[in-house]
Scaffold this active site. Structure first.
Site, PDB file in Angstrom:
ATOM      1  N   HIS A 102       0.803  -1.231   0.000  1.00  0.00           N
ATOM      2  CA  HIS A 102       0.000   0.000   0.000  1.00  0.00           C
ATOM      3  C   HIS A 102       0.834   1.279   0.000  1.00  0.00           C
ATOM      4  CE1 HIS A 102       0.899  -0.133   4.277  1.00  0.00           C
ATOM      5  NE2 HIS A 102       0.681   1.169   4.282  1.00  0.00           N
TER       6      HIS A 102
HETATM    7  C1  UD1 Z   1      -2.093   5.186   6.230  1.00  0.00           C
HETATM    8  C2  UD1 Z   1      -0.825   5.628   6.937  1.00  0.00           C
HETATM    9  C3  UD1 Z   1       0.218   4.522   6.821  1.00  0.00           C
HETATM   10  C4  UD1 Z   1      -0.321   3.177   7.264  1.00  0.00           C
HETATM   11  C5  UD1 Z   1      -1.589   2.880   6.467  1.00  0.00           C
HETATM   12  C6  UD1 Z   1      -2.189   1.550   6.859  1.00  0.00           C
HETATM   13  C7  UD1 Z   1      -0.355   8.054   6.922  1.00  0.00           C
HETATM   14  C8  UD1 Z   1       0.504   9.090   6.340  1.00  0.00           C
HETATM   15  N1  UD1 Z   1      -0.265   6.826   6.347  1.00  0.00           N
HETATM   16  O1  UD1 Z   1      -1.816   5.135   4.851  1.00  0.00           O
HETATM   17  O2  UD1 Z   1       1.323   4.857   7.637  1.00  0.00           O
HETATM   18  O3  UD1 Z   1       0.636   2.175   7.055  1.00  0.00           O
HETATM   19  O4  UD1 Z   1      -2.518   3.926   6.700  1.00  0.00           O
HETATM   20  O5  UD1 Z   1      -3.355   1.254   6.188  1.00  0.00           O
HETATM   21  O6  UD1 Z   1      -1.089   8.323   7.837  1.00  0.00           O
HETATM   22  N2  UD1 Z   1      -9.099   4.746   1.992  1.00  0.00           N
HETATM   23  C9  UD1 Z   1     -10.299   4.069   1.879  1.00  0.00           C
HETATM   24  N3  UD1 Z   1     -10.876   3.616   3.025  1.00  0.00           N
HETATM   25  C10 UD1 Z   1     -10.317   3.802   4.242  1.00  0.00           C
HETATM   26  C11 UD1 Z   1      -9.103   4.483   4.319  1.00  0.00           C
HETATM   27  C12 UD1 Z   1      -8.506   4.940   3.190  1.00  0.00           C
HETATM   28  O7  UD1 Z   1     -10.848   3.883   0.808  1.00  0.00           O
HETATM   29  O8  UD1 Z   1     -10.905   3.352   5.246  1.00  0.00           O
HETATM   30  C13 UD1 Z   1      -8.452   5.254   0.766  1.00  0.00           C
HETATM   31  C14 UD1 Z   1      -8.419   6.762   0.769  1.00  0.00           C
HETATM   32  O9  UD1 Z   1      -9.501   7.285   0.110  1.00  0.00           O
HETATM   33  C15 UD1 Z   1      -7.113   7.076   0.094  1.00  0.00           C
HETATM   34  C16 UD1 Z   1      -6.250   5.874   0.360  1.00  0.00           C
HETATM   35  O10 UD1 Z   1      -7.103   4.819   0.789  1.00  0.00           O
HETATM   36  O11 UD1 Z   1      -7.305   7.190  -1.292  1.00  0.00           O
HETATM   37  C17 UD1 Z   1      -5.179   6.167   1.344  1.00  0.00           C
HETATM   38  O12 UD1 Z   1      -5.680   6.440   2.656  1.00  0.00           O
HETATM   39  P1  UD1 Z   1      -4.834   7.338   3.704  1.00  0.00           P
HETATM   40  O13 UD1 Z   1      -5.490   7.359   5.019  1.00  0.00           O
HETATM   41  O14 UD1 Z   1      -4.500   8.605   3.052  1.00  0.00           O
HETATM   42  O15 UD1 Z   1      -3.456   6.652   3.860  1.00  0.00           O
HETATM   43  P2  UD1 Z   1      -2.974   5.153   3.789  1.00  0.00           P
HETATM   44  O16 UD1 Z   1      -2.350   4.912   2.477  1.00  0.00           O
HETATM   45  O17 UD1 Z   1      -4.058   4.213   4.219  1.00  0.00           O
END
Ligand code: UD1
Length: 371
Positions: free
Chosen positions: A207
């Protein structure tokens, strides 16, 4: 009695706060704990499922932030969290790990003069292009009590000039959850559901933006992984970010023609069962590098660096980066061996009792800091 706001935001936070909250509740005369969920992760599969599996109560306070750019997400958490601190007047705000929720809540608390405890302090990848590295450095620099999982954390903080008296080696609290739940995880039917046999499949998670947001890098990784999948089936619970990149880059057919099976993100107990029965884990996650060390499962880390070098020293983890040849070579080397990790070790304080030591340090703080 210490009033503590325990912060969770993203998936890797839940298994760290669960044992700490449980220990605080057990010591009811010493602690009055609340759980604050920022809502950084909001999907049922990325969030709610973990509360059920880990036996945590629903969050007492939910900020419902959701996804946004880093600046917007961090700023929104700060805006919503500040009135909570003003209203609740905690003695401590306890943050874990390195996600945006960690730094946002630490910064708000520190400016309001509320003490901050950082669990999983001192880890460094030395790679400032990684958003989590910025979160780690900033959170550590403003925390009052820095609770480290391994001695390298203490050494890193010393180099950054953080006074020794603020830093306490307590061990790895995620391993408390792991050991506590291994038995419950045995009831999971995940192997039957996907027709898998013990030690006869590999688990993949990906991820990191650096791996999945760049089409070429992601394609090279998938090429190597699909070759590995000809020797051993790979099961791939895909993070929402990764699932949307697979669609966007048109990689679905490529994956379907390999022996890689994409599934939805799993709950904690299903994932624990899947991981603990696997022959090999391939990942870019931080937490999985540690969990595989505690379980003595071979792990190939698809990154150029790690903030968790102890997992390499212990003999389970190998940094393979994103070079397809290196990934394949190491995977095949592990698959050839009957028991690749037979001489692997588990770090001393990864013993399931870290939450107890964290609570002890919070209680000891006043005494040690005035000495
Ligand atoms: C975050 C953390 C990372 C951790 C990871 C575990 C930061 C900077 N990064 O990254 O350290 O290892 O979580 O999962 O805080 N999304 C969904 N549903 C959700 C959550 C996210 O669809 O419940 C999508 C969002 O729309 C976005 C992407 O996933 O497009 C990334 O989500 P985001 O919370 O920005 O960061 P992660 O990549 O999950």
């Amino acid at each position: 009695m210490l009033k503590i706001l325990n912060i969770v935001g993203a998936r890797p936070n839940f298994m760290k706060i669960a044992p700490i909250y449980a220990e605080m509740k057990r010591r009811g005369s010493e602690f009055s704990p609340l759980i604050v969920h920022t809502g950084q992760h909001y999907d049922a599969k990325m969030s709610d499922a973990f509360f059920d599996d880990l036996g945590m109560p629903k969050p007492h306070i939910h900020l419902e932030i959701g996804s946004a750019s880093h600046a917007v997400q961090t700023a929104k958490i700060m805006l919503e969290f500040e009135p909570v601190v003003l209203r609740e007047k905690p003695d401590w705000v306890l943050v874990v790990g390195d996600v945006n929720s960690t730094i946002a809540c630490a910064l708000v608390s520190s400016k309001l003069g509320v003490k901050v405890a950082h669990v999983e302090a001192g880890l460094r990848s030395w790679d400032r292009t990684m958003p989590e590295e910025i979160n780690r450095i900033l959170t550590d620099s403003i925390s009052d009590l820095l609770l480290t999982p391994s001695p390298d954390g203490n050494e890193n903080l010393k180099k950054e000039g953080i006074p020794d008296k603020k830093v306490k080696l307590v061990g790895n609290v995620m391993i408390d959850s792991l050991f506590r739940n291994l038995e419950f995880a045995k009831a999971s039917k995940i192997l039957e559901r996907y027709n898998l046999n013990e030690k006869d499949y590999a688990v993949l998670t990906l991820h990191r933006p650096s791996n999945v947001d760049d089409r070429e890098t992601f394609k090279n990784l998938l090429n190597a992984l699909s070759e590995i999948s000809r020797k051993i089936p790979i099961i791939f619970p895909a993070h929402p970010r990764t699932a949307s990149r697979i669609e966007e880059f048109g990689f679905s057919d490529k994956i379907k023609s390999s022996n890689i099976k994409i599934i939805e993100p799993l709950g904690y107990l299903d994932f624990l069962n899947l991981m603990s029965n696997s022959k090999l884990v391939l990942t870019d996650s931080g937490g999985l590098q540690e969990e595989t060390t505690a379980l003595k499962i071979p792990c190939l880390t698809l990154r150029e660096n790690t903030e968790r070098p102890i997992t390499i020293e212990m003999g389970t983890n190998i940094l393979v980066g994103t070079n397809p040849e290196k990934i394949k070579k190491e995977a095949f080397r592990i698959l050839e061996k009957e028991n690749y990790t037979k001489d692997a070790k588990i770090p001393p304080l990864w013993d399931g009792k870290t939450a107890v030591r964290i609570c002890d340090e919070l209680i000891n703080y006043a005494e040690t800091c005035t000495k």
